[in-house]
Design a protein around this motif. Structure first.
Motif: not given
Lengths: 324, 523
Positions: A287-312
């Protein structure tokens, strides 16, 4: 703009979903966590009972289905090792990692970018050469090794700083952090420096390259011809023009630092999530592995989104598709 | 400098001068692993018991050589084949001030099946049929069948007050609300993977520990643990890695404490008819399984140079082993000779068995479970190549190794085993006995070894209550299994602790526990 956000979010959910399947299948392929965890003295009967108790005797698809059903009800599972909800476990450790990453990113930014600007502004000076040599060290020498050197020097030989741990945690405006106490700072400074070296090296080289290129462009020449001071040219024109690659790399690095600060956390015994995930992998705490990895994915998606917005924001020529 | 600042400075210096005495009352220990929970009935892990022992007492204690000692029970005896009586200690108080009685012991036994986790503690209560309170200080346990090893099982039976309630879970214990025991220390705080803070319990029934406050700090990284000791952040560390051992030993500022552990690295030759990873000669699978032949197993054994393993491979941190338990354990056979290294005889045996030119075999082991497992594994592969075998050694992470070992996927493997209860039934019953679900034996028999003669002697032992007669039978069983090379023991691993020289007195223990209350300042 809104449509763009919605599409990005749908994308994110799909990625998280795919990730959960990959993690699930991967962990399933390694084997039964009970065989890693169980006490050698346990009988077959005890083993069978445990496997049934944790639902590990079910076929893979059913285990996954049970997991999804629980997630839909807001339950990400309970750690097999600690028997506390995974969310509580991860979030109890997240502040420690966040403050470490925060300090290290600050060090990297406030030292790396000015140093890079200087090295690009006066590329032939001795100081610039020294900065460049150090930046190469920063990302070519392994983190754990520099970490151990720092500990040997500042903790063991000089005795100035503690060799590990997080130190006193103080509370300010309802936020608990070791950054609010002097003792906390004495603990955080060395691991944060260690963690920042790689990013600092990258930022120095990126900024320098951008700077060297920008200084030869026409707009700088014209600005100079107009009689503007160099400081103003760099702040108002050059910096803005060279920030896009810096922001991209910065975003990516921020994500990977947050997710994989594990080496530094181990060397400095920092009680963050990195250490938690490594321990969980070693014990197959699913359970910890799955939750953590999913959190990391969410994190990367959010960061990329923020980066794209800053580009603009930085460059009006970048248009977010789907906006109107 | 004004007068007041001068005064402050003098006071500060005086305080600093007095400081060593203040600090002498506190002890900080750096440990490789800590507990998983403050609930003493959650897990059987060694690091869990090591930590929780400070807060809770067990019914029966063990000394540093794992021999039974009175704990909360002062004496125990079997009154018939299926009944044990335990006389409990009077005048014992829990941390909340209530008295300890038989009711609490009964509750603790009955609570285990309700709350235990994946490292199930039910293995310590598997013989318990029912528990009866005779009076406040007498506990009667009715067992399922004859259970001569019940007192050994109860050395891990931590006692909590009966008011705890069956429903209390890890969270109530971790917060400290329910973490109430009769032990020498009270829990101040703990977080998963974090520090465990303890403070002395003044109402403790035994000798008062020296240290007022104890911090047990988890530092899993070997180098970081050594650095913490060298920088003076911790007073004592456990599991000094072999790579740092010689440096610390040679440092006059440091002191090491070395003890045999209960852990022995055993080679497990699979004797199934068709071995899971084929044994080959020139790429062709051989007929049958060569490991079924005692001559081959003997040859493998004779080709192991245990002195080299100990002195060179393990930097001196080991002892040659000739059976699955260290000397002095209940059922240790004194008849077995020291294992010899004789490559010529080994080659002869191998030729007799029909493999004069050897064969190619896979050999798998762990690389992160105990110190030295991977290096011993590689050294063994080299020793066997001198015998003429081609050995494909593979050291794997325990996370991968154990599930595959449970699926019996390895032809020849090596892993560590510790006789944690100090007696033979635990080890020989699990590793050597023919797998038998009904009796609960052979649950870790990965080689599928089966010897009716061994089973008979062992079972007779398991059915005998008289300790002397049982010991004899277990010794005989140990002898049979080892002469038959059911498993091939190699070395007993040693554990190393370190502290600043001349600061602490500490007697190392075979179970690797670091008991703060057994540590005293050096005279």
């Amino acid at each position: 703009m809104f449509g763009y956000l919605v599409r990005r979010l749908i994308q994110a959910v799909a990625v998280v979903f795919a990730m959960s399947i990959i993690v699930f299948v991967g962990v399933y392929a390694i084997g039964n966590p009970i065989d890693v965890l169980i006490d050698p003295g346990a009988t077959q009967e005890i083993r069978a009972k445990l496997i049934a108790q944790y639902g590990l005797d079910q076929p893979l698809w059913r285990q996954y289905f049970t997991f999804l059903t629980n997630v839909a009800q807001g339950d990400l599972g309970t750690s097999m090792v600690y028997n506390i909800p995974v969310v509580d476990l991860v979030f109890s450790r997240l502040p420690a990692t966040l403050e470490l990453v925060f300090v290290s990113v600050c060090i990297a930014t406030f030292v790396g970018i000015p140093a890079g600007l200087y090295a690009g502004y006066r590329p032939d000076s001795a100081a610039a050469r020294a900065i460049m040599a150090l930046s190469v060290l920063g990302f070519s020498v392994p983190t754990f090794w520099i970490g151990m050197l720092l500990i040997m020097l500042f903790a063991v030989n000089l005795g100035w700083l503690p060799s590990g741990g997080r130190g006193d945690v103080a509370s300010f405006l309802g936020i608990e952090s070791s950054l609010f106490s002097a003792d906390g700072w004495s603990h955080v400074i060395m691991p944060a420096l260690n963690l920042s070296l790689f990013k600092m090296g990258l930022l120095i080289r990126l900024t320098r390259a951008g700077m060297v290129e920008a200084m030869q462009t026409d707009y700088v020449k014209f600005a100079r011809a107009q009689g503007l001071p160099d400081g103003q040219i760099i702040r108002q024109h050059v910096l803005r023009n060279i920030s896009i690659p810096i922001v991209t790399v910065f975003g990516l690095e921020l994500g990977s630092t947050l997710a994989f600060a594990v080496v530094t956390e181990s060397v400095f015994t920092w009680p963050g999530v990195g250490k938690l995930i490594i321990d969980s992998i070693l014990q197959l705490d699913r359970p910890v592995m799955v939750t953590y990895l999913i959190l990391v994915v969410v994190l990367f998606v959010l960061i990329n989104l923020t980066v794209d917005l800053i580009y603009a924001r930085l460059d009006p020529r970048v248009r977010l598709k789907g906006g109107a | 400098m004004s007068r007041t600042t001068l005064k402050t400075a003098v006071a500060a210096i005086a305080l600093l001068a007095a400081a060593p005495q203040v600090f002498a009352e506190d002890l900080v220990i750096g440990l490789r692993a800590g507990p998983d929970s403050m609930d003493p009935h959650w897990s059987t892990l060694g690091s869990q018991a090591d930590a929780l022992r400070h807060v809770y007492d067990t019914l029966i204690d063990v000394d540093d050589k794992l021999q039974l000692q009175p704990g909360l029970a002062v004496s125990w005896e079997a009154i018939d084949d299926t009944t044990w009586d335990f006389k409990l200690r009077e005048g014992v108080k829990f941390h909340d001030g209530t008295d300890f009685t038989a009711e609490d012991a009964k509750f603790s036994i009955e609570r285990i099946p309700e709350v235990t986790g994946p490292m199930s503690m039910t293995l310590y209560t598997k013989y318990v049929d029912s528990v009866e309170v005779v009076d406040d200080y007498t506990l009667r346990v009715h067992t399922k069948g004859i259970a001569p090893a019940l007192p050994n099982d109860f050395t891990r039976l931590f006692v909590v007050p009966s008011e705890t309630g069956m429903e209390a879970g890890n969270e109530e214990f971790n917060s400290g609300d329910k973490a109430i025991g009769t032990g020498p220390y009270k829990l101040v705080s703990w977080q998963p993977k974090g520090d465990m803070e303890l403070t002395r319990f003044d109402g403790y029934w035994g000798d008062a520990p020296v240290w007022e406050n104890v911090t047990r700090r988890e530092i899993p990284d070997d180098a970081a643990r050594v650095a913490a000791l060298r920088s003076g952040e911790v007073d004592l560390i456990n599991y000094v890695p072999a790579s740092d051992y010689l440096a610390i030993k040679g440092d006059s500022d440091m002191e090491t404490f070395v003890s045999d552990s209960v852990y022995i690295l055993n080679v497990q030759p699979s004797v199934v008819d068709e071995e899971p990873q084929p044994i080959t000669i020139d790429g062709e699978p051989v007929d049958g399984n060569p490991l079924q032949d005692l001559r081959v197993r003997k040859a493998l054994d004779l080709a192991i140079n245990r002195d080299v393993l100990v002195n060179i491979v393990l930097e001196g941190l080991g002892t040659p082993a000739n059976q699955l338990m260290p000397e002095g354990f209940f059922g240790y056979s004194t008849e077995l000779p020291t294992r010899e290294y004789d490559i010529a005889q080994a080659k002869e045996l191998l030729a007799d068995a029909g493999y004069p030119d050897g064969f190619e075999i896979d050999f798998t082991c762990t690389n992160n479970r105990v110190p030295g497992d991977a290096v011993v594994c590689e050294a063994l592969a080299q020793m066997w190549s001198r015998l003429g075998l081609t050995v494909n050694a593979q050291a794997l992470n325990g996370t991968v190794f154990f599930p595959a070992a449970a699926r019996k996927e390895y032809t020849m493997a090596m892993s560590a085993w510790g006789t944690l209860t100090g007696e033979a039934a635990y080890t020989y019953g699990a590793l050597v006995h023919t797998p038998d679900e009904e009796k609960g034996f052979g649950n870790f028999n990965r080689t599928m070894y089966s010897n009716p003669e061994f089973d008979e002697v062992f079972n007779k032992g398991a059915q005998t209550l008289g300790p002397d007669a049982r010991k004899k039978l277990y010794e005989e069983a140990s002898f049979i299994a080892m002469e038959d090379r059911a498993l091939i023991p190699t070395v007993i691993l040693q554990t190393v602790w370190a502290a600043e020289a001349g600061t602490l007195e500490f007697t190392p223990r075979v179970d690797q526990e670091t008991r703060a209350y057994a540590i005293t300042p050096a005279e």
